[in-house]
Design a protein around this motif. Structure first.
Motif, PDB file in Angstrom:
ATOM      1  N   TRP A   1       0.888  -1.158   0.000  1.00 30.06           N
ATOM      2  CA  TRP A   1       0.000   0.000   0.000  1.00 30.06           C
ATOM      3  C   TRP A   1       0.925   1.207   0.000  1.00 30.06           C
ATOM      4  O   TRP A   1       1.812   1.322   0.857  1.00 30.06           O
TER       5      TRP A   1
ATOM      6  N   SER B   1      -9.368  10.419  -6.175  1.00 24.08           N
ATOM      7  CA  SER B   1     -10.452   9.575  -5.679  1.00 24.08           C
ATOM      8  C   SER B   1      -9.978   8.523  -4.681  1.00 24.08           C
ATOM      9  O   SER B   1     -10.761   8.054  -3.852  1.00 24.08           O
ATOM     10  N   THR B   2      -8.714   8.138  -4.729  1.00 23.52           N
ATOM     11  CA  THR B   2      -8.153   7.183  -3.769  1.00 23.52           C
ATOM     12  C   THR B   2      -7.295   7.892  -2.725  1.00 23.52           C
ATOM     13  O   THR B   2      -6.540   7.239  -2.009  1.00 23.52           O
TER      14      THR B   2
ATOM     15  N   THR C   1      -3.482   7.210  -2.946  1.00 22.01           N
ATOM     16  CA  THR C   1      -2.935   5.925  -2.526  1.00 22.01           C
ATOM     17  C   THR C   1      -3.124   4.895  -3.634  1.00 22.01           C
ATOM     18  O   THR C   1      -3.986   5.041  -4.501  1.00 22.01           O
ATOM     19  N   ALA C   2      -2.307   3.864  -3.590  1.00 25.00           N
ATOM     20  CA  ALA C   2      -2.407   2.769  -4.557  1.00 25.00           C
ATOM     21  C   ALA C   2      -1.987   1.476  -3.874  1.00 25.00           C
ATOM     22  O   ALA C   2      -1.186   1.489  -2.931  1.00 25.00           O
TER      23      ALA C   2
END
Length: 140
Positions: A35, A88-89, A92-93
């Motif tokens: 993450w 929209s996140t 984060t990925a």
């Protein structure tokens, strides 16, 4: 960026803003899930390599360079690209990485562009690492 929770001033906790970050999870013998938090949308890469391949810390030392070029990395350093398309996140990925060797310590860094400069964003100050699970767990 005002829609991103990380940039709001009325956050419900007193901690400072988390601009970059990493959490290791779901580690198996041959895979890991990372993450990652970036400071903005864009194109990024995880730079990943077995720790024993960099016994003299030559790769890690190169991460400290302010203008970093991944094209000059040794062949054993994997570059895993990912994209954060928008807020929209909350920048984060989750990056799933496979084809790892069981029982091996790996080091990793987050690479991207900030203000037009390509550099290591996370992992330049200390080696970020994880170890894959062994093929057979030790008995208890």
């Amino acid at each position: 960026m005002q829609n991103s929770f990380s940039f709001k001033s009325d956050r419900p906790w007193p901690n400072p803003y988390l601009i970059h970050g990493a959490i290791v999870g779901h580690t198996s013998g041959t895979s890991v899930r990372l993450w990652l938090r970036t400071d903005a949308p864009g194109d990024f890469s995880v730079l990943l390599y077995p720790a024993q391949a960099d016994a003299k810390n030559a790769v890690f030392s190169g991460f400290k360079s302010s203008a970093f070029t991944p094209e000059k990395l040794p062949a054993y350093v994997r570059q895993i690209p990912f994209n954060v398309p928008d807020l929209s996140t909350d920048t984060t990925a989750i990056v799933d990485i496979g084809q790892l060797t069981p029982g091996t310590e790996y080091r990793y860094a987050l690479f991207g562009r900030v203000s037009g400069v390509s550099r290591v964003l996370l992992g330049q100050d200390r080696a970020y690492r994880f170890r894959t699970m062994p093929t057979q767990p030790d008995s208890f």
